[in-house]
Enzyme design. Structure first.
Site, PDB file in Angstrom:
ATOM      1  N   ASP A   1      64.997   3.793  34.435  1.00 26.77           N
ATOM      2  CA  ASP A   1      64.562   5.061  35.017  1.00 26.77           C
ATOM      3  C   ASP A   1      64.976   5.082  36.487  1.00 26.77           C
ATOM      4  O   ASP A   1      65.378   4.068  37.055  1.00 26.77           O
ATOM      5  CB  ASP A   1      63.043   5.172  34.861  1.00 26.77           C
ATOM      6  CG  ASP A   1      62.528   6.535  35.287  1.00 26.77           C
ATOM      7  OD1 ASP A   1      63.312   7.497  35.291  1.00 26.77           O
ATOM      8  OD2 ASP A   1      61.333   6.631  35.631  1.00 26.77           O
TER       9      ASP A   1
ATOM     10  N   GLU B   1      69.368   7.501  39.238  1.00 29.09           N
ATOM     11  CA  GLU B   1      70.382   8.465  39.735  1.00 29.09           C
ATOM     12  C   GLU B   1      71.141   7.904  40.931  1.00 29.09           C
ATOM     13  O   GLU B   1      72.326   8.272  41.043  1.00 29.09           O
ATOM     14  CB  GLU B   1      69.695   9.790  40.088  1.00 29.09           C
ATOM     15  CG  GLU B   1      69.105  10.519  38.892  1.00 29.09           C
ATOM     16  CD  GLU B   1      67.880   9.856  38.289  1.00 29.09           C
ATOM     17  OE1 GLU B   1      67.151   9.177  39.036  1.00 29.09           O
ATOM     18  OE2 GLU B   1      67.656  10.007  37.085  1.00 29.09           O
TER      19      GLU B   1
ATOM     20  N   ASP C   1      61.913  14.530  33.134  1.00 29.81           N
ATOM     21  CA  ASP C   1      60.549  15.039  33.314  1.00 29.81           C
ATOM     22  C   ASP C   1      60.411  16.516  32.968  1.00 29.81           C
ATOM     23  O   ASP C   1      60.270  17.370  33.847  1.00 29.81           O
ATOM     24  CB  ASP C   1      60.099  14.779  34.753  1.00 29.81           C
ATOM     25  CG  ASP C   1      60.023  13.290  35.042  1.00 29.81           C
ATOM     26  OD1 ASP C   1      60.035  12.503  34.069  1.00 29.81           O
ATOM     27  OD2 ASP C   1      59.962  12.911  36.218  1.00 29.81           O
TER      28      ASP C   1
HETATM   29  C1  GLC Z   1      59.735   9.198  36.245  1.00 36.14           C
HETATM   30  C2  GLC Z   1      60.181   9.194  34.797  1.00 36.14           C
HETATM   31  C3  GLC Z   1      58.974   9.203  33.892  1.00 36.14           C
HETATM   32  C4  GLC Z   1      58.087   8.024  34.223  1.00 36.14           C
HETATM   33  C5  GLC Z   1      57.690   8.054  35.691  1.00 36.14           C
HETATM   34  C6  GLC Z   1      56.916   6.822  36.100  1.00 36.14           C
HETATM   35  O1  GLC Z   1      59.131  10.400  36.552  1.00 36.14           O
HETATM   36  O2  GLC Z   1      61.048  10.240  34.514  1.00 36.14           O
HETATM   37  O3  GLC Z   1      59.356   9.192  32.545  1.00 36.14           O
HETATM   38  O4  GLC Z   1      56.953   8.039  33.407  1.00 36.14           O
HETATM   39  O5  GLC Z   1      58.856   8.131  36.481  1.00 36.14           O
HETATM   40  O6  GLC Z   1      57.646   5.680  35.895  1.00 36.14           O
END
Ligand code: GLC
Length: 830
Positions: free
Chosen positions: A407, A410, A484
């Site tokens: 995650d 980017e 998200d």
């Molecule tokens: C980001 C991710 C999400 C995750 C959050 C906390 O917003 O896109 O899926 O739960 O981070 O890690």
């Protein structure tokens, strides 16, 4: 007192530079270097080549020299590849290059580029290209009133991108995912242009900022880059499917995922401790809701330090993992790229000492704020750092973990630009580049390092990586979820075109957070979203901190039952799903498909994206509005069978489908064969492995034909690469008053754990029959595994069962005026 700053040019109107964009001028010479043709021009030139007969590459250079390096988007097999069978024809006015699939003409005066098929039809035309001497280029392409556009990976809005404008710049967009949002987490500068009957793809291989504009120029569209090279691939059709197959040959196809990764996944930000995780797993098993994976979001870590467990929340990860494994549930933990700036933390120390972090040119480590606070970011562009990062994953594999969730890659940073400074330096194996030039590669390189690291530590077992960010080619390393979203009905609807276009962009393994991530879901939304989501390639329910709970049982028993049934259906259809993934790994064709892929000549489907096909013949029509017990469904030409009622419907028209909460309308194209396994609680559940081929709309008449080719392997290891798989071909051919059913193993180096094969013909249109060579048996005998057939007169279903010990067999199903015929005993064992 004012200083000279008062007269800075940018404070005065005089700041704007004169229009600096220029073409490269006329062609001044043509030179062949092996299979590469270098066209010199007044202010630069272009290197042109064919990596394959249907793929033309042109890399422009403004000033300087031709440089034919490719990015990592290109599959290694294609990086050095050139097609040797090219005919080159040069006249005073133009240069034409021809292969067995297409020809490309470059006008010498203007550099106008026209790609044609071999019948001379124009498939793509770049009328001009201009360069900003400070970097960047923009090319203009023809479009027509019949133009439709697809691809571009993860974009919002509808399926057909005509009239849209997008930016490719991997961006962490917590909110809002709206139709007009131009950039999300993934960047795939690959556009499919369907014009009349013919399709063509354009792939601009540039991992910096790129832009595609089908809105602002009337009869033209543009593709531009802000920096770096204009490295363009023109990909021939003629069909949409040909473009997708060629593009995925060029940028690579998915590896076969482990079967468990195709199961149902449950996530939340966060399951806070070991006790909660175990409780969750037990609840799935108690309630008999199938589930393969539970995710650990950021709270499992010790103050968000990657490669650690919080000693208080997760005091015994080993014990937890053992208990979960006994229940058949796997853990997939999140791993973000930000490494906490903490001199006492081994990963940070090692990263600094061994120079693994991104730096500024002057050498100082770039630090940015993310979950752990101030953090450093590994420079995945360097193989040495990628190997170091990959090897850290033995921390997870030593607990038996086989999947990782990448995650924030980017990379997302909590600052105004939302990402790293553009002047951060990437070492890039000695070919140093700025972050501005390589931004869109960061996430993909992280997932590559992760996938390769896991593979090194998993002893011939297939890893699973999920990523938020990526670039063209990401499918080789990871599945993708769409970030998200929110618990809005609109976001459920938006997921369809988004995931369908990802499939057309080479990414067959993707899906949204089911139920919605942010905001609060409702029982009804969760039902409708799950009904749709179980047919998406990637199937995970995930929700954010401080939102209403959205596990399948959160809204009471009635909702829970519907969710159990639909999740169960995904597991029963697992043999088919796995087969579609195998097909995707071999051909690049997506697992779920927009109707336009299968019916490109039907004008009603060019922008149809509130229904889709699973494979090529199962039509899924989700309900995506509240309080809706009917919806319009478009059935393309042919005969369709309503999955839930068995009703036969003629296509080529819209119908109004009934859709009470427990029903999501689904239709099987007549002639569909679909293998179904038993209901399992997880993909490797040791339940009885009987396999049934369900046949829809079979007809005992000349001209009817149906077939299926089932791929199977152990679903876990890489042994399939050593031929350890099986392929079972099933076909049904109609005759007057009879149906011929044959099955044969074309390859059988893998033996599935089962002793029988069942064929189930749904409402085949006859009420009495016999199967030559097989006795009629009772339901109980079938259950016991006997060979034989049974006609369930109430439902009209014919069930045939044979032992799965023979390499092949043929059965003749006799249908005579509704009466059973005699048995001729021609059941052949080969
Ligand atoms: C980001 C991710 C999400 C995750 C959050 C906390 O917003 O896109 O899926 O739960 O981070 O890690």
């Amino acid at each position: 007192m004012e200083g000279s700053e008062a007269i800075r040019p940018d404070k005065l109107g005089a700041a704007a530079a004169p229009e600096a964009w220029k073409g490269i001028g006329a062609m001044t010479g043509v030179e062949r270097r092996g299979d590469v043709v270098i066209c010199k021009a007044e202010r630069g030139g272009a290197a042109v080549l064919f990596p394959a007969p249907g793929i033309f590459r042109i890399k422009f250079f403004y000033g300087g020299e031709a440089d034919l390096t490719s990015t990592i988007a290109i599959d290694p097999a294609y990086r050095q590849k050139t097609e040797s069978e090219i005919q080159v024809e040069e006249t005073e006015k133009s240069l034409t290059l021809r292969t067995s699939v297409m020809e490309v003409e470059l006008e010498k005066g203007s550099f106008m580029l026209t790609a044609r098929d071999l019948e001379g039809r124009v498939i793509s035309r770049q009328t001009s290209i201009a360069f900003d001497p400070r970097g960047g280029a923009r090319a203009v392409y023809d479009m027509s009133p019949e133009s439709h556009f697809y691809g571009l990976g993860e974009k919002s809005s509808f399926l057909d991108k005509r009239g849209e404008r997008y930016t490719n710049w991997n961006t962490d967009v917590y909110a809002p995912h709206m139709p007009e949002i131009e950039a999300l987490y993934q960047s795939i500068p690959f556009l499919i242009h369907m014009n009349g009957g013919e399709s063509c793809g354009l792939f601009l291989d540039n991992p910096g900022l790129t832009e595609v504009d089908m809105r602002s120029h009337g009869v033209a569209y543009t593709m531009s880059c802000a920096t770096g090279a204009y490295d363009l691939y023109v990909i021939a059709g003629p069909r949409l499917k040909d473009v997708v197959m060629r593009y995925t040959a060029l940028t690579g196809r998915i590896q076969l995922p482990p079967r468990w990764a195709l199961g149902y996944h449950q996530s939340r930000y966060s399951y806070m401790d070991q006790r909660e995780v175990l409780e969750l797993a037990r609840t799935f098993r108690e309630k008999q809701i199938p589930c393969d994976v539970i995710y650990l979001d950021i709270h499992y870590m010790d103050e968000y330090r990657v490669f650690t467990f919080d000693p208080v929340r997760f005091p015994d990860p080993e014990g937890m993992m053992k208990e979960l494994r006994a229940m058949g549930i796997r853990i997939v933990p999140i791993v973000d790229p930000g490494v906490k700036n903490d001199p006492k933390y081994r990963i940070y120390r090692e990263g600094v000492q061994q120079k693994h972090f991104c730096t500024k040119l002057e050498g100082e480590i770039y630090l940015g704020e993310v979950w752990p606070g101030t953090s450093a970011f590994p420079d995945f562009t360097d193989d040495r750092t990628a190997a170091w990062w990959g090897d850290q994953h033995d921390f997870y594999t030593s607990y038996g973990i086989e999947g990782i969730w990448n995650d924030m890659n980017e990379p997302a940073i909590f600052n105004e630009s939302k990402t790293m400074d553009l002047d951060v330096i990437h070492r890039n194996n000695g070919d140093m580049k700025t972050h501005e030039e390589l931004h869109n590669l960061y996430g993909m390189l992280m997932s590559k390092a992760t996938s390769e690291g896991l593979e090194r530590h998993m002893d011939n077992r297939r890893p699973f990586v999920l990523t938020r960010a990526g670039y063209a080619g990401i499918q080789r390393y990871a599945a993708v979820w769409t970030g998200d979203n929110r618990s809005f009905w609109e976001h459920m609807a938006l997921a369809m075109p988004m995931v369908l276009n990802m499939g057309l962009s080479g990414l067959p393994f993707s899906g949204p957070d089911i139920g919605g991530f942010a905001h609060h879901t409702s029982g009804e939304l969760l039902v409708r979203w799950t009904q749709m989501g179980v047919f998406f390639p990637y199937c995970r329910n995930h929700s954010s901190i401080d939102t209403i709970r959205q596990e399948p049982w959160s809204f009471g028993p009635a909702t829970e039952k519907i969710l159990r049934d639909y999740i169960g259906l995904r597991y029963r259809w697992m043999p088919h799903l796995y087969n579609l993934f195998q097909e995707a790994s071999a051909t690049g064709l997506p697992v779920i498909r927009p109707l336009v892929l299968e019916y490109p000549d039907d004008p009603k489907v060019t922008n149809l994206c509130d229904q889709f096909l699973l494979g090529d013949s199962v039509l899924v029509a989700p309900v995506y509005r509240p309080d809706t017990d009917h919806r319009a469904v478009y059935l393309p030409e042919g005969k369709w069978i309503h999955y839930w009622t068995g009703e036969e419907l003629e296509g080529g028209r819209h119908i109004l489908a009934e859709s009470p909460l427990e029903i999501m309308p689904m239709y099987m194209k007549a002639g569909t064969i679909l293998p179904e396994g038993p209901l399992k609680q997880h993909a490797d559940d040791q339940a009885d492995d009987a396999l049934a081929f369900h046949v829809y709309g079979a007809e005992a008449r000349e001209g009817f034909a149906a077939s299926y080719s089932l791929y199977e392997d152990d679903g876990a290891s890489f042994d399939y690469r050593q031929q350890q798989f099986s392929r079972l071909n099933v076909s049904l051919t109609g005759k007057e008053g009879a149906l011929e059913l044959s099955y044969s193993y074309a390859h059988r180096e893998y033996q599935a754990d089962r002793d029988r094969l069942t064929f189930k013909l749904h409402k085949p249109g006859f009420t009495a029959c016999s199967v030559e060579g097989l006795a009629s048996v009772t339901e109980e005998q079938l259950r016991q595994g006997a060979e034989g057939w049974l006609l369930d007169e109430a439902s009209g279903e014919l069930i045939i069962q044979v032992k799965d010990g023979k390499p092949s067999g043929e059965l003749i199903i006799q249908v005579k005026d509704g009466k059973p015929s005699g048995s001729l005993n021609i059941f052949a064992v080969k």
